[in-house]
Design a protein around this motif. Structure first.
Motif, PDB file in Angstrom:
ATOM      1  N   LEU A 137      20.209 -82.991 107.971  1.00 44.86           N
ATOM      2  CA  LEU A 137      21.437 -82.061 107.990  1.00 44.86           C
ATOM      3  C   LEU A 137      20.984 -80.654 106.994  1.00 44.86           C
ATOM      4  O   LEU A 137      20.561 -81.081 105.717  1.00 44.86           O
ATOM      5  CB  LEU A 137      22.595 -82.666 107.261  1.00 44.86           C
ATOM      6  N   VAL A 138      20.990 -79.717 107.312  1.00 44.85           N
ATOM      7  CA  VAL A 138      20.707 -78.674 106.368  1.00 44.85           C
ATOM      8  C   VAL A 138      22.389 -77.927 106.303  1.00 44.85           C
ATOM      9  O   VAL A 138      22.881 -77.509 107.256  1.00 44.85           O
ATOM     10  CB  VAL A 138      20.065 -77.303 106.949  1.00 44.85           C
ATOM     11  N   ASP A 139      22.785 -77.750 105.201  1.00 39.61           N
ATOM     12  CA  ASP A 139      24.070 -77.366 105.016  1.00 39.61           C
ATOM     13  C   ASP A 139      24.295 -76.440 103.782  1.00 39.61           C
ATOM     14  O   ASP A 139      23.318 -76.367 103.036  1.00 39.61           O
ATOM     15  CB  ASP A 139      25.147 -78.600 104.863  1.00 39.61           C
ATOM     16  N   ASP A 140      25.401 -75.880 103.592  1.00 43.81           N
ATOM     17  CA  ASP A 140      25.867 -74.989 102.495  1.00 43.81           C
ATOM     18  C   ASP A 140      26.667 -75.744 101.441  1.00 43.81           C
ATOM     19  O   ASP A 140      27.287 -75.137 100.536  1.00 43.81           O
ATOM     20  CB  ASP A 140      26.270 -73.580 102.876  1.00 43.81           C
ATOM     21  N   GLY A 141      26.826 -77.049 101.567  1.00 44.13           N
ATOM     22  CA  GLY A 141      27.607 -77.829 100.807  1.00 44.13           C
ATOM     23  C   GLY A 141      28.829 -78.158 101.275  1.00 44.13           C
ATOM     24  O   GLY A 141      29.691 -79.000 100.944  1.00 44.13           O
ATOM     25  N   LEU A 201      22.601 -73.764  99.196  1.00 43.72           N
ATOM     26  CA  LEU A 201      22.754 -72.154  99.022  1.00 43.72           C
ATOM     27  C   LEU A 201      24.112 -72.312  99.865  1.00 43.72           C
ATOM     28  O   LEU A 201      24.160 -72.072 101.024  1.00 43.72           O
ATOM     29  CB  LEU A 201      21.661 -71.764  99.606  1.00 43.72           C
ATOM     30  N   ARG A 202      25.291 -72.058  98.828  1.00 39.83           N
ATOM     31  CA  ARG A 202      26.562 -71.945  99.495  1.00 39.83           C
ATOM     32  C   ARG A 202      26.862 -70.377  99.945  1.00 39.83           C
ATOM     33  O   ARG A 202      26.993 -69.689  99.112  1.00 39.83           O
ATOM     34  CB  ARG A 202      27.467 -72.626  98.421  1.00 39.83           C
ATOM     35  N   GLN A 203      27.195 -70.396 101.282  1.00 43.03           N
ATOM     36  CA  GLN A 203      27.500 -68.820 101.629  1.00 43.03           C
ATOM     37  C   GLN A 203      29.042 -68.906 101.740  1.00 43.03           C
ATOM     38  O   GLN A 203      29.986 -69.629 102.092  1.00 43.03           O
ATOM     39  CB  GLN A 203      27.141 -68.743 103.124  1.00 43.03           C
ATOM     40  N   VAL A 204      29.546 -67.985 100.564  1.00 40.58           N
ATOM     41  CA  VAL A 204      31.134 -67.625 100.458  1.00 40.58           C
ATOM     42  C   VAL A 204      31.492 -66.220 101.373  1.00 40.58           C
ATOM     43  O   VAL A 204      30.833 -65.247 101.214  1.00 40.58           O
ATOM     44  CB  VAL A 204      31.339 -67.568  99.007  1.00 40.58           C
ATOM     45  N   LYS A 205      32.451 -66.489 101.819  1.00 43.79           N
ATOM     46  CA  LYS A 205      32.887 -65.506 103.038  1.00 43.79           C
ATOM     47  C   LYS A 205      33.942 -64.358 102.189  1.00 43.79           C
ATOM     48  O   LYS A 205      34.688 -65.029 101.642  1.00 43.79           O
ATOM     49  CB  LYS A 205      33.304 -65.959 104.185  1.00 43.79           C
ATOM     50  N   PHE A 227      13.806 -77.448 107.447  1.00 46.70           N
ATOM     51  CA  PHE A 227      14.184 -78.686 106.901  1.00 46.70           C
ATOM     52  C   PHE A 227      13.454 -79.255 105.422  1.00 46.70           C
ATOM     53  O   PHE A 227      13.519 -80.257 105.332  1.00 46.70           O
ATOM     54  CB  PHE A 227      14.048 -79.596 108.296  1.00 46.70           C
ATOM     55  N   ALA A 228      13.003 -78.161 104.982  1.00 45.14           N
ATOM     56  CA  ALA A 228      12.441 -78.700 103.525  1.00 45.14           C
ATOM     57  C   ALA A 228      13.178 -79.424 102.780  1.00 45.14           C
ATOM     58  O   ALA A 228      12.907 -80.513 102.006  1.00 45.14           O
ATOM     59  CB  ALA A 228      11.644 -77.418 102.916  1.00 45.14           C
ATOM     60  N   HIS A 229      14.428 -78.918 102.742  1.00 46.98           N
ATOM     61  CA  HIS A 229      15.397 -79.844 101.731  1.00 46.98           C
ATOM     62  C   HIS A 229      16.652 -79.988 102.217  1.00 46.98           C
ATOM     63  O   HIS A 229      17.607 -80.173 101.531  1.00 46.98           O
ATOM     64  CB  HIS A 229      16.056 -78.363 100.660  1.00 46.98           C
TER      65      HIS A 229
END
Length: 504
Positions: free
Chosen positions: A459-463, A292-296, A444-446
């Protein structure tokens, strides 16, 4: 006054409910009618929304409004509603990601109606209010969408619009069993009527916890001592946390419950069509395991003093186009720094490894204080698990709080935990180090696993940016969470995690 409502996770929620329903075709028509009731269906003018179900990228506008048509108070019913959440969600199978972009509600724009009325230098959330005065909920949704497509992001093509009410937010979160969220710092205010306390009461301790009802709403609405951008980031973080708790194996009875809750919560441009729901559901099946990518949103000024002395966010056409390009086309892959030989961190912040010299100062990292260590020792007495403590911190940070606490998982099992909070800056920048004997929290489910210097990290990241980094040691899970604006670099996140040592 139930104002400043936010949240656009309902789109993700409703599509997740629909995704599971695709396995039960005999129920899909009924569920489609419940998710998209004809009573709440909005017909947008041609060109504002372009429904397409070809398997390609889909972009949706979600408006979080404080509509109060059912209120017992006449003023609440008649007061024009506001859209204090303006969110774009893009499901993109081609890029392998879901992108989220929040448009600041204080963004200065020129608003024009179909009737030729012009409202120069208004905040963008006024478009929903003005449109609602002229044409009810449909008018608000349409004018908000037109203003975004014309004034902010020319070239944007919307595939649907969803309007989520205040009451709907609480109903849906409650139906899903609330949300496990990492509350980044202490949130407290008791409104006693004074000038200093004249905002919504809130009382939340830091740490990973379950938020329900008004606690969830108060958390995502909060904006007293931070900026609109921090508030937006908090909303996006809540969406990410809520998404992690949605399972594609839900029982059919729960699907019915979620569908009804969603149907009562929204007005939308979607039709109550089984085929349309199935096509939309395919997107969520794809997206659940993707970042889930957060775009600023790119701005030129976040505190511009505009007409009447109000505070505005401003941007330029060039920055707007850069934001749109980032939202539509950017695709980043997480690339943590290359592994180094295992290093030991002394209490003086020096790393030692064979044949390798590494200075934390190159990452703006410095030894944590003895006082902070002592606070962690006090909390350790209350936690029946080994307590680790980072020996490094960012140069600008100050340790704020150490808290030992308990929490229950989805099955009601009790777990112990502790959290240490560092304040990175004065406008909403807090990062946390935590430990718990709950080994598989939804956070940390995904997550994906990567071995760095011999240790297996989750690692939990947005890409592109690490949001949380965790690892298991024995029967304890430890993790570090970035600030809401992800102000710590990937290299800093990894270095801070690696610096954690047992207390002495």
């Amino acid at each position: 006054m139930l104002k400043r409502f936010l949240i656009a996770s309902v789109l993700i929620v409703l599509l997740s409910g629909g995704a599971t329903a695709t396995v039960a075709l005999n129920k899909i028509t009924t569920i489609a009618d419940e998710v998209f009731p004809k009573l709440n269906e909005i017909e947008a003018p041609k060109g504002v929304v372009t429904p397409e179900y070809s398997g390609g990228p889909q972009t949706f506008l979600i408006l979080g409004s404080d509509r109060r048509v059912g209120s017992k108070d006449a003023y609440d019913r008649e007061d024009p509603p506001h859209s204090d959440t303006i969110l774009l969600v893009r499901f993109d199978p081609e890029q392998g990601q879901t992108s989220v972009l929040s448009i600041p509600r204080d963004l200065m724009v020129n608003i024009s109606t179909k009737n030729g009325q012009n409202y120069p230098e208004e905040k963008i959330n006024a478009a929903y209010t003005i449109g609602n005065k002229l044409g009810g909920t449909k008018g608000g949704m349409v004018l908000a969408a037109e203003t975004i497509e014309r004034e902010v992001l020319p070239g944007l093509k919307l595939n649907g619009i969803i309007d989520v009410s205040f009451q709907g937010f609480i109903r849906v979160v409650d139906t899903l069993g609330c949300a496990y969220v990492n509350v980044d710092h202490r949130y407290y205010n008791e409104n006693v009527g004074s000038t200093e306390t004249d905002y919504t009461s809130i009382n939340l301790q830091p740490g990973y916890q379950k938020l329900c009802y008004e606690n969830a709403l108060d958390y995502v609405r909060y904006r007293h001592d931070d900026s609109d951008f921090v508030r937006v980031a908090r909303q996006q973080d809540f969406i990410r946390d809520l998404r992690e708790q949605i399972s594609s194996t839900n029982e059919l009875g729960q699907i019915d419950t979620v569908a009804k809750a969603v149907g009562h919560a929204i007005s939308s441009t979607f039709h109550s069509s089984a085929s349309e729901l199935i096509e939309l559901a395919k997107l969520i099946i794809f997206s659940q395991g993707k970042p889930l990518r957060q775009v600023k949103f790119q701005s030129s000024n976040v505190d511009f003093k505009g007409p009447g002395g109000g505070s505005y966010v401003t941007s330029t056409p060039a920055l707007n186009q850069a934001t749109l390009a980032e939202f539509l086309h950017s695709h980043e892959t997480l690339s943590p720094p290359a592994s180094k030989p295992p290093a030991h961190t002394s209490r003086h912040g020096r790393h030692h490894s064979k044949g390798t010299s590494f200075s934390p100062r190159t990452l703006d990292l410095f030894p944590t204080s003895a006082a902070g260590d002592s606070e962690a020792v006090k909390a350790a007495i209350e936690v029946p698990v080994p307590v680790l403590y980072p020996t490094l911190q960012t140069g600008a940070a100050e340790q704020q709080q150490v808290r030992a606490y308990t929490l229950k998982d989805q099955q009601g099992n009790l777990h112990h935990a502790y959290v240490i909070v560092w304040q990175e800056n004065t406008i909403g920048g807090y990062y946390d180090f935590e430990g718990s004997d709950w080994l598989n929290p939804p956070l940390f489910a995904h997550a994906h696993t990567q071995v760095i210097d011999g240790r297996s990290y989750r690692l939990v990241d947005d890409g592109a940016h690490i949001h949380a980094i965790g690892w298991r040691s024995g029967r304890v899970l430890y993790w570090l969470t970035n600030t809401l604006l992800e102000e710590l670099s990937n290299a800093q996140m990894i270095a801070l995690a690696k610096s954690a040592q047992p207390l002495h």
